[in-house]
Scaffold this motif. Structure first.
Motif, PDB file in Angstrom:
ATOM      1  N   ILE A 153     -10.588  -3.989  23.970  1.00 59.15           N
ATOM      2  CA  ILE A 153     -10.011  -3.401  22.758  1.00 59.15           C
ATOM      3  C   ILE A 153     -10.569  -1.998  22.586  1.00 59.15           C
ATOM      4  O   ILE A 153     -11.784  -1.803  22.503  1.00 59.15           O
ATOM      5  N   ASP A 154      -9.684  -1.001  22.539  1.00 54.33           N
ATOM      6  CA  ASP A 154     -10.129   0.402  22.496  1.00 54.33           C
ATOM      7  C   ASP A 154      -9.837   1.087  21.168  1.00 54.33           C
ATOM      8  O   ASP A 154     -10.026   2.294  21.030  1.00 54.33           O
ATOM      9  N   ALA A 155      -9.406   0.334  20.170  1.00 55.18           N
ATOM     10  CA  ALA A 155      -9.139   0.913  18.843  1.00 55.18           C
ATOM     11  C   ALA A 155     -10.452   1.365  18.201  1.00 55.18           C
ATOM     12  O   ALA A 155     -11.530   0.897  18.574  1.00 55.18           O
ATOM     13  N   PRO A 156     -10.390   2.271  17.230  1.00 55.12           N
ATOM     14  CA  PRO A 156     -11.614   2.673  16.515  1.00 55.12           C
ATOM     15  C   PRO A 156     -12.294   1.476  15.865  1.00 55.12           C
ATOM     16  O   PRO A 156     -11.629   0.637  15.239  1.00 55.12           O
ATOM     17  N   ILE A 157     -13.612   1.394  16.008  1.00 54.15           N
ATOM     18  CA  ILE A 157     -14.398   0.304  15.422  1.00 54.15           C
ATOM     19  C   ILE A 157     -15.533   0.897  14.598  1.00 54.15           C
ATOM     20  O   ILE A 157     -16.277   1.755  15.080  1.00 54.15           O
ATOM     21  N   LEU A 158     -15.675   0.416  13.367  1.00 57.20           N
ATOM     22  CA  LEU A 158     -16.770   0.815  12.486  1.00 57.20           C
ATOM     23  C   LEU A 158     -17.745  -0.341  12.335  1.00 57.20           C
ATOM     24  O   LEU A 158     -17.349  -1.453  11.978  1.00 57.20           O
ATOM     25  N   VAL A 159     -19.033  -0.080  12.601  1.00 55.78           N
ATOM     26  CA  VAL A 159     -20.084  -1.055  12.325  1.00 55.78           C
ATOM     27  C   VAL A 159     -20.603  -0.785  10.919  1.00 55.78           C
ATOM     28  O   VAL A 159     -21.111   0.303  10.640  1.00 55.78           O
ATOM     29  N   MET A 160     -20.509  -1.770  10.024  1.00 59.50           N
ATOM     30  CA  MET A 160     -20.851  -1.556   8.623  1.00 59.50           C
ATOM     31  C   MET A 160     -22.317  -1.842   8.310  1.00 59.50           C
ATOM     32  O   MET A 160     -22.799  -1.525   7.232  1.00 59.50           O
ATOM     33  N   GLY A 161     -23.034  -2.468   9.242  1.00 57.40           N
ATOM     34  CA  GLY A 161     -24.452  -2.725   9.043  1.00 57.40           C
ATOM     35  C   GLY A 161     -25.305  -1.696   9.765  1.00 57.40           C
ATOM     36  O   GLY A 161     -24.803  -0.828  10.480  1.00 57.40           O
ATOM     37  N   LEU A 200      -4.074  -5.370  15.163  1.00 55.59           N
ATOM     38  CA  LEU A 200      -3.694  -4.024  15.602  1.00 55.59           C
ATOM     39  C   LEU A 200      -2.210  -3.947  15.933  1.00 55.59           C
ATOM     40  O   LEU A 200      -1.562  -2.922  15.710  1.00 55.59           O
ATOM     41  N   GLN A 201      -1.679  -5.021  16.448  1.00 51.13           N
ATOM     42  CA  GLN A 201      -0.251  -5.057  16.760  1.00 51.13           C
ATOM     43  C   GLN A 201       0.608  -5.159  15.498  1.00 51.13           C
ATOM     44  O   GLN A 201       1.789  -4.822  15.517  1.00 51.13           O
ATOM     45  N   SER A 202       0.002  -5.609  14.391  1.00 47.80           N
ATOM     46  CA  SER A 202       0.760  -5.931  13.184  1.00 47.80           C
ATOM     47  C   SER A 202       0.678  -4.859  12.102  1.00 47.80           C
ATOM     48  O   SER A 202       1.237  -5.050  11.015  1.00 47.80           O
ATOM     49  N   LEU A 222       0.820  -1.205   0.000  1.00 44.35           N
ATOM     50  CA  LEU A 222       0.000   0.000   0.000  1.00 44.35           C
ATOM     51  C   LEU A 222       0.855   1.257   0.000  1.00 44.35           C
ATOM     52  O   LEU A 222       2.017   1.242   0.409  1.00 44.35           O
ATOM     53  N   GLU A 223       0.245   2.354  -0.467  1.00 47.30           N
ATOM     54  CA  GLU A 223       0.883   3.650  -0.343  1.00 47.30           C
ATOM     55  C   GLU A 223       1.030   3.995   1.139  1.00 47.30           C
ATOM     56  O   GLU A 223       0.245   3.543   1.988  1.00 47.30           O
ATOM     57  N   GLU A 224       2.025   4.793   1.456  1.00 51.01           N
ATOM     58  CA  GLU A 224       2.322   5.101   2.860  1.00 51.01           C
ATOM     59  C   GLU A 224       1.144   5.770   3.576  1.00 51.01           C
ATOM     60  O   GLU A 224       0.925   5.560   4.769  1.00 51.01           O
ATOM     61  N   HIS A 225       0.356   6.565   2.839  1.00 47.91           N
ATOM     62  CA  HIS A 225      -0.729   7.313   3.461  1.00 47.91           C
ATOM     63  C   HIS A 225      -1.995   6.483   3.662  1.00 47.91           C
ATOM     64  O   HIS A 225      -2.963   6.960   4.256  1.00 47.91           O
ATOM     65  N   THR A 226      -2.027   5.247   3.170  1.00 47.10           N
ATOM     66  CA  THR A 226      -3.228   4.423   3.245  1.00 47.10           C
ATOM     67  C   THR A 226      -3.179   3.506   4.463  1.00 47.10           C
ATOM     68  O   THR A 226      -2.270   2.692   4.598  1.00 47.10           O
ATOM     69  N   GLY A 227      -4.175   3.650   5.332  1.00 47.94           N
ATOM     70  CA  GLY A 227      -4.269   2.815   6.519  1.00 47.94           C
ATOM     71  C   GLY A 227      -5.120   1.580   6.273  1.00 47.94           C
ATOM     72  O   GLY A 227      -5.686   1.377   5.198  1.00 47.94           O
ATOM     73  N   ILE A 228      -5.241   0.746   7.310  1.00 48.42           N
ATOM     74  CA  ILE A 228      -5.922  -0.547   7.176  1.00 48.42           C
ATOM     75  C   ILE A 228      -7.014  -0.700   8.236  1.00 48.42           C
ATOM     76  O   ILE A 228      -6.754  -0.556   9.435  1.00 48.42           O
ATOM     77  N   TYR A 229      -8.223  -0.988   7.773  1.00 46.69           N
ATOM     78  CA  TYR A 229      -9.286  -1.511   8.634  1.00 46.69           C
ATOM     79  C   TYR A 229      -9.181  -3.035   8.597  1.00 46.69           C
ATOM     80  O   TYR A 229      -9.307  -3.638   7.527  1.00 46.69           O
TER      81      TYR A 229
END
Length: 260
Positions: free
Chosen positions: A79-87, A56-58, A29-36
């Motif tokens: 787990i306190d990371a951001p979470i998105l519910v897609m439904g 999250l560790q990886s 991936l490009e450096e500016h692109t993060g991962i869900y």
């Protein structure tokens, strides 16, 4: 203490392979692109808490699930990371999502109206889903976007992001993928004229993110391939990155006999 089981068939999940698959994509991936990291359906049967933690560790930045129940289970596990519910989440459950700092998906004017009537103490963080051709949930037209703008501007809501899903990013014929990409970019350009605030954009599933990393935006959603599977025979032949399956099924032979 190790859990005891009393059957001769079992699965084993290699979390190091989850880590490996994330690192492989991260390098592409490009450096500016993060991962869900998509951990819906108990992380595709691999164990949601365990997979989310190692993801999250990886190198994954955020988590995505299908249901509010799944997000709450991760929160209960610490787990306190951001979470998105897609439904879709019922309007009456929005206060709980706010309390647990869970981001929700919106694609209906009626939903916005019902949530606004709750008179919330704090705004709910939302991502808009745009249907660019998948045919599932999502807003489809400029008219729909204009119609919800007055509601989005209310203090009830904090619009953080926008996303779509590519229906055929794993196929050999890319005409429909490019059509969806063009539609998303057109809606994005239109919406920017009416919404001056910065937004998080994410379009890529496993296939799109592996095959077209330069076309991805702020985040991608890493689902099936995070678990070591290619999303189609075409992508497997192309092998844009190397993957290691994380799940193995074992069974002990219990009986052998000869029959006529």
């Amino acid at each position: 203490m190790e859990e005891k089981f009393y059957r001769d068939s079992w699965i084993e999940v290699n979390l190091q392979h989850i880590q490996y698959n994330i690192e492989q994509l991260r390098d592409r991936l490009e450096e500016h692109t993060g991962i869900y990291a998509v951990v819906k359906a108990n992380a595709y049967g691999h164990g949601d808490v365990e997979v989310a933690s190692v993801a999250l560790q990886s190198g994954a930045d955020r988590l995505a699930v299908a249901l509010l129940d799944e997000a709450l289970h991760l929160r209960e596990a610490g787990i306190d990371a951001p979470i998105l519910v897609m439904g879709r989440v019922r309007p009456e459950d929005v206060p709980l999502a706010i309390e647990k700092n869970i981001t929700l998906t919106c694609y209906q004017k009626e939903w916005l109206q019902e949530v606004d009537e709750l008179q919330l103490d704090k705004p709910v963080t939302i991502h808009l889903k745009w249907d660019t051709g998948m045919g599932r949930i999502g807003l489809r037209t400029e008219e729909e976007l204009i119609n919800i703008l007055p509601l989005l501007k209310k203090d009830t809501f904090h619009l953080e992001g926008v996303y779509t899903h590519f229906a055929t990013a794993d196929e050999e014929d890319l005409a429909y993928f490019n059509q969806q990409l063009t539609k998303f970019e057109a809606l994005q350009s239109f919406f920017a004229k009416h919404w001056p605030h910065p937004l998080v954009m994410h379009t890529g599933n496993s296939a799109a993110s592996m095959r077209f990393p330069k076309k991805m935006q702020h985040f991608i959603r890493y689902g099936i391939s995070m678990y070591g599977l290619y999303p189609s025979p075409i992508v497997k032949i192309e092998e844009p990155i190397n993957l290691k399956p994380a799940l193995s099924l074992f069974s002990r032979l219990t009986h052998v006999k000869k029959v006529s």
